[in-house]
Scaffold this active site. Structure first.
Site, PDB file in Angstrom:
ATOM      1  N   HIS A  77       6.052  -5.108   3.518  1.00 14.65           N
ATOM      2  CA  HIS A  77       7.384  -4.361   4.496  1.00 14.65           C
ATOM      3  C   HIS A  77       6.769  -4.250   5.819  1.00 14.65           C
ATOM      4  CE1 HIS A  77       5.515  -0.081   3.508  1.00 14.65           C
ATOM      5  NE2 HIS A  77       5.965  -0.023   4.652  1.00 14.65           N
ATOM      6  N   ASP A 122       4.953  -5.414  -2.706  1.00 17.25           N
ATOM      7  CA  ASP A 122       4.466  -5.053  -1.413  1.00 17.25           C
ATOM      8  C   ASP A 122       3.199  -5.204  -0.996  1.00 17.25           C
ATOM      9  OD1 ASP A 122       5.300  -4.103   0.991  1.00 17.25           O
ATOM     10  OD2 ASP A 122       5.198  -1.878   0.391  1.00 17.25           O
ATOM     11  N   GLN A 209       4.393   7.923   7.274  1.00 15.15           N
ATOM     12  CA  GLN A 209       4.952   6.723   8.166  1.00 15.15           C
ATOM     13  C   GLN A 209       3.593   6.130   9.083  1.00 15.15           C
ATOM     14  OE1 GLN A 209       7.124   8.533   6.791  1.00 15.15           O
ATOM     15  NE2 GLN A 209       7.624   6.767   5.842  1.00 15.15           N
ATOM     16  N   GLY A 210       3.204   4.759   9.221  1.00 14.06           N
ATOM     17  CA  GLY A 210       2.362   4.397   9.748  1.00 14.06           C
ATOM     18  C   GLY A 210       0.949   3.999   9.180  1.00 14.06           C
ATOM     19  N   ASP A 211       1.012   4.741   7.918  1.00 18.32           N
ATOM     20  CA  ASP A 211      -0.300   4.564   7.097  1.00 18.32           C
ATOM     21  C   ASP A 211       0.091   3.338   6.155  1.00 18.32           C
ATOM     22  OD1 ASP A 211      -1.630   6.875   7.699  1.00 18.32           O
ATOM     23  OD2 ASP A 211      -0.531   7.911   6.740  1.00 18.32           O
ATOM     24  N   SER A 212       1.410   2.807   6.157  1.00 14.02           N
ATOM     25  CA  SER A 212       1.760   1.687   5.390  1.00 14.02           C
ATOM     26  C   SER A 212       0.749   0.451   5.417  1.00 14.02           C
ATOM     27  CB  SER A 212       3.185   1.114   5.544  1.00 14.02           C
ATOM     28  OG  SER A 212       4.085   1.980   4.955  1.00 14.02           O
TER      29      SER A 212
HETATM   30  N1  ARG Z   1       6.280   3.136   4.097  1.00 11.32           N
HETATM   31  C1  ARG Z   1       5.575   4.012   5.087  1.00 11.32           C
HETATM   32  C2  ARG Z   1       4.936   3.046   6.288  1.00 11.32           C
HETATM   33  O1  ARG Z   1       5.720   2.078   6.607  1.00 11.32           O
HETATM   34  C3  ARG Z   1       4.528   4.621   4.415  1.00 11.32           C
HETATM   35  C4  ARG Z   1       5.141   5.667   3.397  1.00 11.32           C
HETATM   36  C5  ARG Z   1       4.131   6.316   2.677  1.00 11.32           C
HETATM   37  N2  ARG Z   1       4.799   7.674   2.289  1.00 11.32           N
HETATM   38  C6  ARG Z   1       4.259   8.284   1.323  1.00 11.32           C
HETATM   39  N3  ARG Z   1       4.789   9.387   1.206  1.00 11.32           N
HETATM   40  N4  ARG Z   1       3.207   8.125   0.875  1.00 11.32           N
HETATM   41  O2  ARG Z   1       4.119   3.605   7.016  1.00 11.32           O
END
Ligand code: ARG
Length: 265
Positions: A77, A122, A209-212
């Site tokens: 993603h 993913d 967000q941003g850790d993905s």
């Molecule tokens: N999808 C998120 C990103 O793009 C990471 C989300 C992780 N969320 C969580 N609750 N662990 O950075």
């Protein structure tokens, strides 16, 4: 509950530019929030320089791990479709993204998991234009042997829901959550064979967000770091009864290895 991966991926991409991702860590002694209030979260623990030398920050606002000198493992993603791509900059070798000793390398190709449609699968590989041979790689789990226990997560993402990306790498530890428990929290949305959950029932500590795309990892029997997950999605960040959802690396290890080989290793 809505699946957040696509939305979150787009948000991460939109936010890109500036700094990088991070971790949400609640203060254990913090005042107890009301039932409808987002839990009070504070910044996670700073990682030490050199502690997780395989960590990669990607310019679209995601994390990654150094799989081989030329390849970064991240989340599907976080990237676009498979093909030539010279638009991504990887920053490596530093906890401080502004450090003058950082290594920055451009991408030249993106390989997104075949069949990826925003639901499971993913993972992706980004090929670097120049190999990085001065940093250790992070090996991936090839069996389910390490899909349990306590995991380390790290990233430059937000330290709270809606928070800013971070300049300095942060880390946290989160416990494994079984597929059945995770599915009870998420109303059956978890793809048990492709996803692995981690976090506390009480919330408070999580990726955000941003850790993905960044790794979730632990020690193996030889005390070496081994990657078991890829930061994928969650309902908000660090909310009670909503653990983080990670790509189950062991499931995709053969596909990742063959894709890596097809990309030149
Ligand atoms: N999808 C998120 C990103 O793009 C990471 C989300 C992780 N969320 C969580 N609750 N662990 O950075």
């Amino acid at each position: 509950m809505v699946r957040w991966r696509t939305l979150v991926g787009r948000l991460a991409a939109a936010l890109v530019a500036v700094t990088a991702g991070s971790l949400v860590v609640a203060a254990p002694a913090a005042a107890k929030p009301g039932p409808d209030v987002t839990p009070y979260v504070v910044g996670g623990t700073l990682a030490a320089q050199g502690e997780f030398p395989f960590m990669v920050r990607l310019s679209m606002g995601c994390g990654g791990s150094l799989y081989s000198p030329r390849l970064v493992l991240t989340a599907a993603h976080c990237v676009g479709r498979t093909g030539t791509n010279t638009s991504i900059t990887a920053t490596l070798g530093v906890v401080d993204l502004q450090s003058s000793s950082r290594i920055q390398v451009r991408s030249n190709y993106v390989y997104r998991a075949p069949g990826y449609n925003g639901n499971g699968k993913d993972w992706a590989l980004i090929r670097l234009a120049t190999p990085v041979t001065t940093l250790p790689t992070l090996k991936i789990a090839t069996s389910t042997a390490y899909d349990n226990g306590t995991f380390t997560v790290a990233g430059w993402g937000a330290t709270r829901e809606g928070g800013a990306q971070q300049r300095y790498l942060r880390k946290a530890t989160v416990p494994f959550v079984s597929d059945s428990t995770c599915n009870s929290y998420y109303g059956g949305q978890i793809i048990a064979s492709e996803e692995i959950c981690a976090g506390y029932a009480s919330g408070g500590i999580d990726t955000c967000q941003g850790d993905s795309g960044g790794p979730m990892f632990r020690r193996d029997a030889s005390n070496a770091w081994i990657q078991v997950g890829i930061v994928s999605w969650g309902n908000g960040c660090a909310r009670p009864s909503y653990p983080g959802v990670y790509t189950q690396v062991s499931t995709f290890a053969p596909a990742i290895a063959s894709a890596a080989a097809s990309l030149g290793g």
